[in-house]
Write an enzyme that holds these catalytic residues in place. Sequence first.
Site, short mmCIF file in Angstrom:
data_model
loop_
_atom_site.label_atom_id
_atom_site.label_comp_id
_atom_site.label_asym_id
_atom_site.label_seq_id
_atom_site.Cartn_x
_atom_site.Cartn_y
_atom_site.Cartn_z
N ASN A 1 0.87 -1.18 0.00
CA ASN A 1 0.00 0.00 0.00
C ASN A 1 0.90 1.22 0.00
OD1 ASN A 1 -1.81 2.04 0.49
ND2 ASN A 1 -2.35 1.37 2.56
N TRP A 2 1.04 1.84 -1.16
CA TRP A 2 1.98 2.97 -1.28
C TRP A 2 1.41 4.24 -0.67
CZ3 TRP A 2 4.02 2.42 -7.08
CH2 TRP A 2 4.69 1.19 -7.20
N LYS A 3 0.14 4.21 -0.34
CA LYS A 3 -0.54 5.39 0.26
C LYS A 3 -0.33 6.62 -0.62
CE LYS A 3 0.02 3.29 4.76
NZ LYS A 3 -0.01 3.45 6.18
N HIS B 1 -9.60 0.89 4.82
CA HIS B 1 -8.33 1.09 5.53
C HIS B 1 -8.58 2.01 6.72
CE1 HIS B 1 -4.25 2.31 6.46
NE2 HIS B 1 -3.84 1.26 5.78
N GLU C 1 -6.98 4.36 7.89
CA GLU C 1 -6.74 5.79 7.62
C GLU C 1 -7.95 6.42 6.96
OE1 GLU C 1 -2.96 5.33 5.65
OE2 GLU C 1 -2.07 4.76 7.55
N GLU D 1 -5.46 -5.29 10.51
CA GLU D 1 -4.45 -4.25 10.72
C GLU D 1 -4.74 -3.51 12.03
OE1 GLU D 1 -2.44 -2.97 6.87
OE2 GLU D 1 -4.27 -1.81 7.01
N GLY E 1 2.37 1.97 10.90
CA GLY E 1 3.35 3.05 10.80
C GLY E 1 4.06 3.40 12.10
N SER F 1 3.28 -2.38 10.36
CA SER F 1 4.72 -2.39 10.63
C SER F 1 5.42 -3.69 10.23
CB SER F 1 5.00 -2.04 12.10
OG SER F 1 4.60 -0.72 12.37
N GLY G 1 2.72 -1.21 4.36
CA GLY G 1 2.72 0.21 4.05
C GLY G 1 4.13 0.71 3.80
N GLY G 2 4.73 1.31 4.80
CA GLY G 2 6.04 1.95 4.66
C GLY G 2 7.09 1.10 3.97
#
Length: 255
Positions: free
Chosen positions: A13-15, A101, A103, A171, A177, A215, A236-237
Amino acid sequence: MTAMRLRPLIAGNWKMNGSRAQAEALISDLRARRAAQPDLAADLLVCPPAPHVMRVVNLAEGSGIAVGGQDCHTKASGAHTGDTAAAMLADCGCRYVIVGHSERRADHGETSELVAAKAKAALAAGLIAIVCVGETEAERDRGATLDVISSQLEGSVPADAEATNLVVAYEPVWAIGTGRTPTPEDVAAVHAHIRGLLQAWFKDGAEIRILYGGSVKASNAASLLHVPEVNGALVGGASLKSEEFWAIALAAAGS
Ligand code: PEP
């Protein structure tokens, strides 16, 4: 009962990150790594920001790496400025879309009811919906994790979904993150709970992939991804660095 071994899915997930050049470099590097290891025992997916989707689809073509959206609207078309229809993602070559998600639940007040409608739209467009659920730290601290997961999942998953068009991502919000992760035992308990619900609701509930997200990185991938009922990861990151994402894929595949 021992868990069925499902082919793992490693989803990036490159966000809202990266220029077009960075997106191109990332998919090109992943493509080269994937080509060098055609027998990788894992499915790979990247979910770029919407403006980069078409370019990434083009660069990923024939690579075996799927592309997905990060969100979609409930409607097929219309006056919804700034939104993206699931059918548009499918038309651009996407195979998956992330919905619900945390977010989006937090930033845009998305409810499980809305997430279910988005997932339904995704299925109608022929996409595979990745439905995200997860508890906050406060919910975890008061011992409500399993109740929160049950109610989010029940509210967010369309009744007519099946293993071919639904993926669930667990998640924990507090792990996204932050560099913090639940213990493998905690992940096992939640995933077993989700599996039980999916099996109760769907004929092929044993075959619906359940991803862990929060994470995940190369250094913890093996311990998290070999937990029973963990069928891959939503990353993610670490998905923004091809070396790191690739190492996670290798860990999932057991290579
Ligand atoms: C995510 O946002 O889906 C996620 C898992 O992020 P990170 O890996 O950065 O925690």
